[in-house]
Design a protein around this motif. Sequence first.
Motif: not given
Length: 176
Positions: A31-45
Amino acid sequence: MFGIDAVIHSTYSGLQKGLHAISMMIIVWLMASGYYAALITHIPEVKGAVSTFNVALATLFAPVFLFRMYVSFGKGYADVLRSRDVMRYAAFLVHNLIYITTLIVIVSGFLMMNRDIDMFGLFYIPAVITDPRLHGWFSDSHTLACYGLALLLFMHVAAVIKHHLTGRPVLKGMFF
């Protein structure tokens, strides 16, 4: 013992406590990493790496979670249903909603995949569904279920904190 303490201390076996700990660690990570990837980071890699890792981890976790549901099924149900304690009913309801919602998250996550699942570079599991409309539907279902699970887990943690602050250390019954 009365209330939720009686449910926890009388029904959680060592196996259930271990499965709870494993589930908690994996679900919190996903959940934490998924929310980070979906909502916070804008880095495609970063988004891609988190997604690939999480999908593989969730795929490995699925049978563990199904086993956890099997082991837990029916434990304490009769006691709760005979009880007149509203808090026991509430805890029972929230726990079962967490199980159901987690299952929906896992299944929808697997079915929304529009590419093969990379299992840490060891092998690939082919995508089950090829219809883009179904991918979208399962993706939307996955997102809603993730939000619902976050809310349920917040309620769960809040209840644990409340019990701890009122002198009932339920964490002992959940992990030790």
